[in-house]
Design an enzyme around this catalytic site. Structure first.
Site: not given
Length: 259
Positions: A2-3, A58, A110, A248
């Site tokens: 999900p973005e 989001k 996760r 990132r």
DNA sequence: AGCGATGTTCGCCG
DNA sequence: TCGGCGAACATCGC
């Protein structure tokens, strides 16, 4: 997944499947995803209905008569609507059971997804300090968000307090199309580049929404299929390189995207 | 077998 | 205060 485009896809899915049905019960399989008291969540949901929904960045905000249930999906969340005779999906964490024998599962592999409740959208946005929604914002709101900020582009785009909804993958695509280096500074953008960046944000997100968040079949002229080692830039054929910023990993073309 | 992953948050430091 | 950095969270697929 999900973005913003993925969460928008979840919103449309929820709107299509799950509105205006009595929720008979809620099954909490793993309460680590709850950022809300279990009793309060049950009180909000049981014998009530999802009446409509909104998305900000989001986050998916689902309206009920007595308040708002907010879903966040982390990196691996999903929604699945299915007949109760079917097996619950893998990684289901919370399951809403409707009176029509269907269920809606909120899944998280996760465990980075969270459920919240709030009284109003404004209250929630304020509590999370979210910037304007990247897809819905106007050029004026974008310029306002830029105001007096000095961060490097990639970090800024990932910062949900700056603008909300863009994550690692789409930020790479946006910067690629805008021909901007991930380490360029926000305050180095002239008027034209700001406008161009704005347009590319909208276009990339619109494309993602039209694709329903499916990243697996992007055209070769996008960066997305080339976000890995030893790939060539679809425009200039130079080698795509990676860069690590604040934990990132981003990808860009050092030839097309100059600092 | 180890590494990396679409996210957020927090503490540290300049 | 802002911003960059890195760790932590937890799990699985490649």
């Amino acid at each position: 997944m999900p973005e913003l485009p993925e969460v928008e896809t979840f919103k449309r899915y929820l709107d299509k499947t799950s509105l205006n049905q009595i929720i008979k019960s809620i099954k909490i399989i793993d309460n680590r995803v709850l950022n809300v008291d279990e009793f309060d969540l049950k009180k909000l949901v049981i014998n009530n209905k999802f009446t409509s929904s909104n998305r900000h960045g989001k986050y998916l905000l689902v309206n009920l008569e007595q308040g708002i249930l907010i879903m966040h999906f982390g990196m691996t969340g999903d929604l699945e609507y299915y007949n109760k005779r079917q097996e619950d999906p893998k990684y289901s964490k919370v399951i809403f059971q409707f009176s029509n024998d269907f269920k809606l599962a909120y899944t998280s592999r996760r465990m980075f997804g969270r459920l919240y409740i709030a009284k109003s959208i404004e209250e929630f946005i304020e509590s999370k300090k979210l910037g304007p929604d990247a897809f819905k914002m106007s050029l004026e709101e974008f310029k306002e968000a830029l105001n007096r900020r000095t961060a490097i582009l990639k970090n800024a785009m990932l910062n949900q307090s700056f603008i909300a909804g863009i994550g690692n993958i789409y930020s790479d695509e946006i910067l690629f199309r805008a021909k901007l280096h991930p380490k360029s500074r926000l305050d180095a953008l002239d008027e034209k580049k700001v406008k161009d960046l704005f347009t590319n944000i909208k276009d990339v997100l619109q494309f993602g929404i039209d694709k329903e968040g499916d990243l697996s079949s992007y055209p070769q002229n996008f960066l997305i299929p080339h976000r890995k080692k030893e790939e060539k830039c679809p425009i200039c054929k130079n080698e795509i390189v990676s860069i690590d910023l604040s934990g990132r990993r981003g990808y860009y073309c050092p030839n097309c995207q100059v600092e």
